[in-house]
Design an enzyme around this catalytic site. Structure first.
Site, PDB file in Angstrom:
ATOM      1  N   LYS A 175     -40.866 -40.047  57.375  1.00  0.00           N
ATOM      2  CA  LYS A 175     -40.124 -39.061  58.174  1.00  0.00           C
ATOM      3  C   LYS A 175     -40.617 -39.072  59.627  1.00  0.00           C
ATOM      4  O   LYS A 175     -41.780 -39.334  59.890  1.00  0.00           O
ATOM      5  CB  LYS A 175     -40.321 -37.657  57.578  1.00  0.00           C
ATOM      6  CG  LYS A 175     -39.841 -37.530  56.139  1.00  0.00           C
ATOM      7  CD  LYS A 175     -40.299 -36.239  55.487  1.00  0.00           C
ATOM      8  CE  LYS A 175     -41.804 -36.184  55.305  1.00  0.00           C
ATOM      9  NZ  LYS A 175     -42.270 -35.000  54.548  1.00  0.00           N
ATOM     10  N   THR A 207     -40.300 -24.978  61.968  1.00  0.00           N
ATOM     11  CA  THR A 207     -40.193 -26.123  61.060  1.00  0.00           C
ATOM     12  C   THR A 207     -41.133 -25.978  59.862  1.00  0.00           C
ATOM     13  O   THR A 207     -41.535 -26.969  59.266  1.00  0.00           O
ATOM     14  CB  THR A 207     -40.485 -27.441  61.805  1.00  0.00           C
ATOM     15  OG1 THR A 207     -41.776 -27.311  62.431  1.00  0.00           O
ATOM     16  CG2 THR A 207     -39.432 -27.769  62.835  1.00  0.00           C
ATOM     17  N   GLY A 209     -42.101 -25.797  56.326  1.00  0.00           N
ATOM     18  CA  GLY A 209     -41.460 -26.148  55.057  1.00  0.00           C
ATOM     19  C   GLY A 209     -40.386 -27.214  55.151  1.00  0.00           C
ATOM     20  O   GLY A 209     -39.665 -27.451  54.182  1.00  0.00           O
ATOM     21  N   THR A 210     -40.294 -27.907  56.282  1.00  0.00           N
ATOM     22  CA  THR A 210     -39.238 -28.924  56.409  1.00  0.00           C
ATOM     23  C   THR A 210     -39.441 -30.078  55.416  1.00  0.00           C
ATOM     24  O   THR A 210     -38.491 -30.547  54.805  1.00  0.00           O
ATOM     25  CB  THR A 210     -39.166 -29.500  57.838  1.00  0.00           C
ATOM     26  OG1 THR A 210     -40.486 -29.865  58.261  1.00  0.00           O
ATOM     27  CG2 THR A 210     -38.580 -28.504  58.811  1.00  0.00           C
ATOM     28  N   GLY A 211     -40.703 -30.500  55.277  1.00  0.00           N
ATOM     29  CA  GLY A 211     -40.971 -31.626  54.369  1.00  0.00           C
ATOM     30  C   GLY A 211     -40.687 -31.238  52.925  1.00  0.00           C
ATOM     31  O   GLY A 211     -40.126 -32.030  52.151  1.00  0.00           O
ATOM     32  N   CYS A 212     -41.056 -30.010  52.556  1.00  0.00           N
ATOM     33  CA  CYS A 212     -40.808 -29.529  51.183  1.00  0.00           C
ATOM     34  C   CYS A 212     -39.311 -29.485  50.918  1.00  0.00           C
ATOM     35  O   CYS A 212     -38.819 -29.954  49.886  1.00  0.00           O
ATOM     36  CB  CYS A 212     -41.382 -28.121  50.994  1.00  0.00           C
ATOM     37  SG  CYS A 212     -43.115 -27.964  51.429  1.00  0.00           S
TER      38      CYS A 212
HETATM   39  N1  LIG Z   1     -37.564 -30.996  65.499  1.00  0.00           N
HETATM   40  C1  LIG Z   1     -36.824 -31.520  64.505  1.00  0.00           C
HETATM   41  N2  LIG Z   1     -35.493 -31.731  64.680  1.00  0.00           N
HETATM   42  C2  LIG Z   1     -34.740 -32.254  63.684  1.00  0.00           C
HETATM   43  N3  LIG Z   1     -35.223 -32.610  62.492  1.00  0.00           N
HETATM   44  C3  LIG Z   1     -36.533 -32.448  62.248  1.00  0.00           C
HETATM   45  C4  LIG Z   1     -37.405 -31.881  63.229  1.00  0.00           C
HETATM   46  N4  LIG Z   1     -38.658 -31.808  62.712  1.00  0.00           N
HETATM   47  C5  LIG Z   1     -38.565 -32.291  61.451  1.00  0.00           C
HETATM   48  N5  LIG Z   1     -37.297 -32.685  61.175  1.00  0.00           N
HETATM   49  C6  LIG Z   1     -36.817 -33.227  59.894  1.00  0.00           C
HETATM   50  O1  LIG Z   1     -37.486 -32.524  58.870  1.00  0.00           O
HETATM   51  C7  LIG Z   1     -37.948 -33.415  57.851  1.00  0.00           C
HETATM   52  C8  LIG Z   1     -39.469 -33.300  57.759  1.00  0.00           C
HETATM   53  O2  LIG Z   1     -40.038 -34.000  58.828  1.00  0.00           O
HETATM   54  P1  LIG Z   1     -41.555 -34.084  59.240  1.00  0.00           P
HETATM   55  O3  LIG Z   1     -41.836 -32.983  60.221  1.00  0.00           O
HETATM   56  O4  LIG Z   1     -41.779 -35.468  59.725  1.00  0.00           O
HETATM   57  O5  LIG Z   1     -42.336 -33.873  57.888  1.00  0.00           O
HETATM   58  P2  LIG Z   1     -43.338 -32.742  57.353  1.00  0.00           P
HETATM   59  O6  LIG Z   1     -42.565 -31.452  57.338  1.00  0.00           O
HETATM   60  O7  LIG Z   1     -43.699 -33.225  56.004  1.00  0.00           O
HETATM   61  O8  LIG Z   1     -44.499 -32.723  58.313  1.00  0.00           O
HETATM   62  C9  LIG Z   1     -37.439 -34.799  58.233  1.00  0.00           C
HETATM   63  O9  LIG Z   1     -36.269 -35.094  57.515  1.00  0.00           O
HETATM   64  C10 LIG Z   1     -37.154 -34.694  59.724  1.00  0.00           C
HETATM   65  O10 LIG Z   1     -36.064 -35.493  60.078  1.00  0.00           O
HETATM   66  C1  LIG Z   2     -47.798 -24.339  49.358  1.00  0.00           C
HETATM   67  C2  LIG Z   2     -47.448 -25.251  50.474  1.00  0.00           C
HETATM   68  N1  LIG Z   2     -46.981 -26.484  50.206  1.00  0.00           N
HETATM   69  C3  LIG Z   2     -46.653 -27.314  51.216  1.00  0.00           C
HETATM   70  C4  LIG Z   2     -46.783 -26.928  52.536  1.00  0.00           C
HETATM   71  C5  LIG Z   2     -46.447 -27.893  53.648  1.00  0.00           C
HETATM   72  O1  LIG Z   2     -45.396 -27.446  54.415  1.00  0.00           O
HETATM   73  P1  LIG Z   2     -44.582 -28.389  55.405  1.00  0.00           P
HETATM   74  O2  LIG Z   2     -43.382 -28.840  54.635  1.00  0.00           O
HETATM   75  O3  LIG Z   2     -44.214 -27.543  56.568  1.00  0.00           O
HETATM   76  O4  LIG Z   2     -45.442 -29.554  55.781  1.00  0.00           O
HETATM   77  C6  LIG Z   2     -47.263 -25.632  52.789  1.00  0.00           C
HETATM   78  N2  LIG Z   2     -47.427 -25.182  54.052  1.00  0.00           N
HETATM   79  N3  LIG Z   2     -47.590 -24.810  51.745  1.00  0.00           N
END
Ligand SMILES: Nc1ncnc2c1ncn2[C@@H]1O[C@H](COP(=O)(O)OP(=O)(O)O)[C@@H](O)[C@H]1O
Ligand SMILES: Cc1ncc(COP(=O)(O)O)c(N)n1
Length: 268
Positions: A175, A207, A209-212
């Site tokens: 990602k 953002t 919880g975006t990854g979850c």
């Molecule tokens: N600022 C942003 N604008 C648009 N999409 C985003 C943004 N930040 C994250 N995403 C999307 O959210 C998802 C999680 O991205 P990322 O931030 O790389 O992972 P994590 O939440 O695990 O750290 C991906 O699908 C990414 O495209």
């Molecule tokens: C219980 C739990 N699981 C996962 C995440 C990661 O969150 P994110 O998707 O923002 O990296 C979090 N903050 N808390």
């Protein structure tokens, strides 16, 4: 109609934006019946993680068995697993039930900086869990840790994806949220070809919880019978809508809007 089932094996986020709570909301929105096995309880809000309370291995295995022996599941995802003991126990149960649609979000560090995976657990993730994985969805720092390489360019991400497939993952999404490109590129690799999923970078700090949410959307769509590529494409649309239509709650890194995708009418 036979309802499709999706399981999340992850941590609880009391603030409701990440972890089990984000996963179940996403499953619900995408029409899959959601189930959970909680690995740890976190006291968490938009300002950060204020406490981590692991569930015992016995407690985690009992939850998984309660599902495996009765309901079964069509797809599952893992999130916060915390320790090598948890990874080993969870991997063993996944293998035992022969579950195939396994989505691994290798959660390591919360956006606020709190550790959600102990350093020593990385090895268990590589050796026990990744070989069972249909798709692994690391962000860039997580991909760097798993592959032991620095990632600057898209070519670096391609190389890292190949390493993860060599470890046993059937497919990979690295990602792009943590890159500093103008657009957010999520790179999908199915072991044969690459696909860049590109969307505008939204200027927001909400953002949490975006990854979850992204990995839960993949899981729900695999349960619903979509191909891996189509499941990943839906997840990208789902998370884009969820970030764009921000809720504006909490004083820190706010949660995303899990209703947004369906409010817009679903698939584009
Ligand atoms: N600022 C942003 N604008 C648009 N999409 C985003 C943004 N930040 C994250 N995403 C999307 O959210 C998802 C999680 O991205 P990322 O931030 O790389 O992972 P994590 O939440 O695990 O750290 C991906 O699908 C990414 O495209
Ligand atoms: C219980 C739990 N699981 C996962 C995440 C990661 O969150 P994110 O998707 O923002 O990296 C979090 N903050 N808390």
């Amino acid at each position: 109609m036979s309802i499709k089932k999706a399981l999340t094996i992850a941590g609880s986020d009391s603030g409701g934006g990440a972890g089990i709570q984000a996963d179940l909301k996403t499953f619900q929105e995408l029409g899959a019946y959601g189930m959970s096995a909680i690995t740890a309880v976190t006291a968490q809000n938009t300002l950060g993680v204020h406490g981590v309370y692991p569930v015992s291995i016995e407690g985690i295995v009992k939850q998984i068995d309660a599902i495996g022996e009765d309901l079964g599941t069509d797809a599952l995802k893992t999130g916060m697993l915390f320790s090598s003991e948890v990874i080993e126990a969870v991997s063993e149960r996944i293998h035992h039930y022969g579950w195939q649609n396994v989505v691994v979000d290798p959660v390591m560090i919360a956006k606020g900086g709190a550790k959600l995976l102990q350093d020593e657990a990385v090895r268990a993730m590589k050796e026990k869990l990744i070989p069972l994985t249909a798709v692994i969805t690391p962000n860039i720092p997580e991909a760097e840790v798993l592959t032991d390489m620095k990632i600057h360019s898209i070519d670096d991400r391609r190389e890292a994806s190949k390493i993860l497939v060599d470890m046993g993952a059937k497919s990979v999404v690295i990602k792009g949220g943590h890159a500093d490109d103008k657009e957010v590129i999520d790179l999908f690799y199915d072991g044969g070809s690459f696909e860049e999923l590109v969307s505008p970078r939204i200027d927001t700090s909400h953002t949490h919880g975006t990854g979850c949410t992204f990995s839960a959307a993949i899981t729900a769509q695999l349960a619903n019978g979509l191909s891996m590529k189509d499941a990943v494409i839906t997840a990208k649309e789902f998370i884009r809508a969820a970030i764009e239509d921000e809720l504006g709650i909490g004083g820190g890194h706010g949660p995303t809007n899990h209703w947004a995708y369906n409010k817009r009418g679903g698939p584009s």
